[in-house]
Design an enzyme around this catalytic site. Structure first.
Site, short mmCIF file in Angstrom:
data_model
loop_
_atom_site.label_atom_id
_atom_site.label_comp_id
_atom_site.label_asym_id
_atom_site.label_seq_id
_atom_site.Cartn_x
_atom_site.Cartn_y
_atom_site.Cartn_z
N GLY A 162 -1.14 10.21 -1.18
CA GLY A 162 -1.07 11.65 -1.03
C GLY A 162 0.34 12.17 -0.82
O GLY A 162 0.53 13.17 -0.12
N SER A 240 -0.50 4.47 -4.43
CA SER A 240 0.47 5.55 -4.56
C SER A 240 1.33 5.63 -3.29
O SER A 240 2.00 4.67 -2.95
CB SER A 240 -0.24 6.87 -4.88
OG SER A 240 0.66 7.84 -5.37
#
Length: 572
Positions: A162, A240
């Protein structure tokens, strides 16, 4: 060469096909780089993508209660027909902008008394305030029924993505029940402080979010034996920004005894850690947006979350103008402070001697959501493509890139495509973005890791499950396309109505993760050999197909050599 060319934005906005829609403010989703409407920081930035956000999908199902005695008191959980028992717990206490500490007693998140309740998210912009709480350092433990006291089961601790500003343990697909059962391990999905609350303490203390994750591992080491887990068998995994957090932890000497090995999925390795000077520049801007002095603790503690998040948003928007290192895709990042984080894993600092096994993966079309979402259905014509590459990388590197087969404009570009239009070179741009930010720097990192004493296994997902939100870009739902985040529901086994290919890969990847958790090696007798990376050939195994991924632009002579990475250009 400087990637951050200020004239690009103005030039692009003169082209009607790429002009920003009225009111567009970019998009950000858990696990995916934040994408504001500017062309800045390499080939991926500057493509406006107006899509609907999808953040939380907590499991609120009931179940029979279960109590386990721990050093912190009785742990209250709930079991269901998934074959696991779920324990949500607050793992740390913290005061605003101060380091977290392990709790002294077992507490359910958010002051709850219902063991089926899931943690609320950490404060983040673009999320309704009713969905987050500042006292958010919680985790969810998924313990399979097969793991009993004394089992010595391994643990996989998942760190959500995020861009360090969004996401939670309740993110889509992060139900760890099936993964825990399939791997016969404990799965812990954790939360950590996001954005300015985790990375920009007015006092100047750095990397609070990194310290939160270390606190979570300390809590796990103390509590795991009560659930049948082995405190010495913790593997950290993330996707990520979650993988970027793991890369940060690998550079923290004091964290090395907290985990045994790591799995990094789709780390944006082109983005380096900030230097203390860059961090201070950004911190100064953030402090100027607050109505308190940096030393007025009473005033700082009285600030509303709305005020803090507004100042954070202002910082994120202003950061690229304050320093070229502040890529808009991830403007708030950990800092190489020299005390906690002591290495950059780049040429700026000597690469340390290492020994932990790593599993490093990317997906086939990492940049697909960004590129196709920004270019749109009209496609990208060769002239605009060449202009974008030249503007982003400079003439010398652009010439090198455009001469490479994977990125070159087809020789048939002057002919029509059968519909009376020009050749669409969006695929070339997508491949370039994938290689620049994810694929090639990950391969470079793997080669360096092996060269300095570690072991690494590199993979590429060529089968995925379209992650919630990715359907907003039609390319990401095309057959055979695997966009950023499409590996998450494969790993967790939460893909809805999986196809035979997806089901087969879920079974394979969970078997490989089970082996890796126990041995640091993803190979089993029943699966084809996954060759470990070497110092030149990383042997990237295709996950969902047989064979190895083609080297393409990730040849060591191209990215990182003829065309520098962002972290090289910016001295990170």
């Amino acid at each position: 060469m400087l990637f951050f060319v200020s004239t690009v934005l103005a030039s692009l906005l003169l082209i009607p096909s790429y002009a920003l829609p009225t009111g567009s403010h970019g998009d950000h989703r858990p696990g995916f780089p934040r994408l504001p409407p500017v062309f800045h920081g390499g080939i991926l930035c500057g493509l406006p993508i107006p899509v609907v956000q999808r953040f939380l999908c907590p499991r609120q199902d009931g179940g029979s209660p279960l109590t386990v005695s721990t050093p912190f008191g009785n742990a209250h959980g709930a079991s269901d027909d998934s074959g696991t028992t779920r324990f949500a717990v607050k793992y740390a206490n913290h005061n605003r902008w101060q380091a977290s500490t392990v709790v002294t007693s077992w507490l359910l998140p958010n002051g709850q008394s219902d063991p089926t309740a899931m943690p609320m998210a950490c404060p983040q912009t673009d999320l309704n305030s009713s969905a987050f709480v500042e006292d958010c350092l919680s985790m969810v433990l998924y313990v399979p029924d097969s793991v009993k006291s004394g089992s010595k089961a391994p643990t996989l601790m998942w760190i959500h993505g995020g861009s360090f500003t969004f996401g939670s343990a309740n993110g889509p697909g992060l139900d760890g029940s099936k993964l825990a059962t399939a791997t016969n391990s404990i799965v812990a999905v954790i939360q950590y402080r996001l954005g300015a609350l985790g990375l920009y303490a007015p006092s100047g203390e750095t990397n609070l979010a990194v310290k939160d994750v270390m606190t979570a591992m300390t809590f796990l080491q103390r509590v795991l034996p009560s659930f049948g887990g082995d405190a010495s068998q913790i593997t950290i995994a993330g996707q990520s920004a979650g993988a970027s957090m793991i890369r940060t932890l690998l550079a923290v000497p004091s964290a090395q005894n907290l985990f045994k090995q790591a799995i990094l999925q789709s780390d944006t390795m082109d983005y380096g850690f900030y230097t203390p000077e860059i961090h201070q520049t950004l911190l100064n801007h953030f402090k100027a947006s607050l109505s308190c002095s940096a030393t007025d603790t009473t005033c700082l503690n009285a600030l509303s979350l709305t005020d803090i998040l507004n100042a954070e948003s202002d910082l994120s928007g202003a950061a690229p103008g304050l320093t070229p290192a502040a890529n808009p895709a991830e403007p708030l990042r950990p800092v190489h402070d020299g005390t906690l984080v002591t290495s950059t894993f780049t040429p700026i600092t000597p690469f340390p001697r290492v020994n932990k096994p790593l599993l490093i993966t990317t997906v086939n079309d990492e940049a697909g959501f960004t590129i196709y979402g920004g270019v749109g259905p009209g496609g990208l014509d060769p002239a605009t493509y060449e202009f974008m590459v030249d503007s982003a990388f400079g003439q010398k590197s652009a010439t090198t890139l455009l001469a490479f087969a994977d990125y070159a404009v087809p020789a048939s570009a002057n002919s029509t495509d059968g519909d009376g239009g020009e050749t669409d070179v969006t695929p070339q741009l997508q491949q370039m973005g994938t290689d620049q930010v994810w694929r090639c720097p990950s391969w470079t990192f793997a080669r360096n890791w092996v060269s300095n004493g570690g072991r690494a296994f590199v993979g590429e997902f060529v089968v995925g499950a379209s992650y919630p939100g990715n359907e907003e870009v039609p390319f990401c739902t095309d057959s055979g396309v695997v966009c950023h985040q499409d590996d998450i529901e494969i790993v967790f086994g939460t893909a809805p109505n999986p196809t035979p290919a997806q089901a087969a890969l879920i079974q394979e990847i969970q078997a490989r993760y089970s082996a890796f958790l126990r041995t640091g090696n993803p190979n089993t007798d029943s699966l084809r050999t996954w060759t470990a990376a070497g110092t030149s050939n990383v042997h990237a195994t295709q996950l969902g197909a047989s064979g190895e991924a083609p080297v393409g632009g990730c040849d060591p002579s191209l990215w990182g050599a003829a065309v520098p990475y962002d972290y090289q250009t910016l001295g990170l």
